[in-house]
Design an enzyme around this catalytic site. Sequence first.
Site, PDB file in Angstrom:
ATOM      1  N   CYS A 191      -1.118  -4.413   3.428  1.00  0.00           N
ATOM      2  CA  CYS A 191       0.094  -4.646   4.053  1.00  0.00           C
ATOM      3  C   CYS A 191       0.034  -4.433   5.487  1.00  0.00           C
ATOM      4  CB  CYS A 191       1.104  -3.463   3.392  1.00  0.00           C
ATOM      5  SG  CYS A 191       2.763  -3.480   4.230  1.00  0.00           S
ATOM      6  N   ARG A 230       4.260 -13.578  -5.528  1.00  0.00           N
ATOM      7  CA  ARG A 230       5.607 -14.149  -5.057  1.00  0.00           C
ATOM      8  C   ARG A 230       5.775 -15.241  -6.255  1.00  0.00           C
ATOM      9  NH1 ARG A 230       4.824 -16.867   0.141  1.00  0.00           N
ATOM     10  NH2 ARG A 230       2.498 -16.489  -0.389  1.00  0.00           N
ATOM     11  N   LYS A 276      -7.081  -2.860  -2.990  1.00  0.00           N
ATOM     12  CA  LYS A 276      -6.664  -4.045  -2.456  1.00  0.00           C
ATOM     13  C   LYS A 276      -6.560  -4.344  -0.949  1.00  0.00           C
ATOM     14  CE  LYS A 276      -2.487  -7.358  -3.158  1.00  0.00           C
ATOM     15  NZ  LYS A 276      -2.436  -7.684  -1.929  1.00  0.00           N
ATOM     16  N   GLY A 302      -3.155 -14.475  -3.632  1.00  0.00           N
ATOM     17  CA  GLY A 302      -2.882 -15.331  -2.385  1.00  0.00           C
ATOM     18  C   GLY A 302      -2.602 -16.732  -2.708  1.00  0.00           C
ATOM     19  N   GLY A 303      -1.296 -17.265  -2.677  1.00  0.00           N
ATOM     20  CA  GLY A 303      -0.924 -18.624  -2.782  1.00  0.00           C
ATOM     21  C   GLY A 303      -1.170 -19.286  -4.125  1.00  0.00           C
TER      22      GLY A 303
END
Length: 314
Positions: free
Chosen positions: A83, A217, A122, A195-196
């Site tokens: 983060c 996400r 992470k 990621g992505g």
Amino acid sequence: MMDWTDRHCRYFMRLLTPRARLYTEMVTAAAVMHGDAEWLLRFDPSEHPVALQLGGSEPTLMARAARIGGEFGYDEININIGCPSDKVQSGQFGACLMSQPARVGDCVRAMQSETDVPVTVKCRIGIDDLDSYEFLRAFVEAVADAGCDTFIVHARKALLEGLSPKENRSVPELNYERVYRLKNDCPHLTIVVNGGIRTANEAAEHLTHVDGVMVGREAYQNPWFLVELDNTLHGSQANVPAGRHQVVEQMLPYIEKELAAGNQLKHITRHLLGLYAGQPGARAWRRHLSENAHRSGAGVEVVERALTVLPRAA
């Protein structure tokens, strides 16, 4: 996933995927030690396997928080070193810790001394100008020497100044090859890429190079993606729900129980808004929940009525 993957969200997502490991939103070690641990850490048994993600950099505090997490029954304790927010940086944890592998290693050792639950990390592929494969590998090897054998790697570097946390999730370019190389050079470690990742086929391709994929996400904004992912990876053994309506109906008893305990409907239904993404009636579903779940005394009937705006086959 701050303010996203709370216990209501995780209960909902477990209905969609029987296999995926679920992660809490990041909880600071200080909050666990000095706040309401029962409120912060409680979860439904159906969430297993579930991991507690901790933020912090003080080994003794992290160790105590890890012990409490283990006592609550979590299956994994994950240290967030990804983060990039200003608030997290001001507390000297998150992505800025990638420049301090010795401190991260101290945290891992201290945590492992207090719990038998696996401790994982992470991280990013780099931060600011520390953006090379050599830097990533040196960080991972230093932390691995302390006893960590599992790394979840967000395949973007973090820019600690000049970008918001939201921008840090999309602006730096993805570099999956760096994560693949890490796995190739460190075959004894478990490497998970993050990621992505937006399609089940992309996830399947990543799994030809690394040990696992973490999805954030896309799973939140389009929850049915989890069903598609299980179907792609596990085929007839996936044991996923047949349809979205079935998932909503399975949520109703949980909602009733939570409302009876004094919780508000809006805190649960906000996680359901994307369930019908791309389906007929999706906008009406979102609108009905958004306009009614926050009302005083809103009950499970709000969700039942929202189902009536959708085709039954959805």
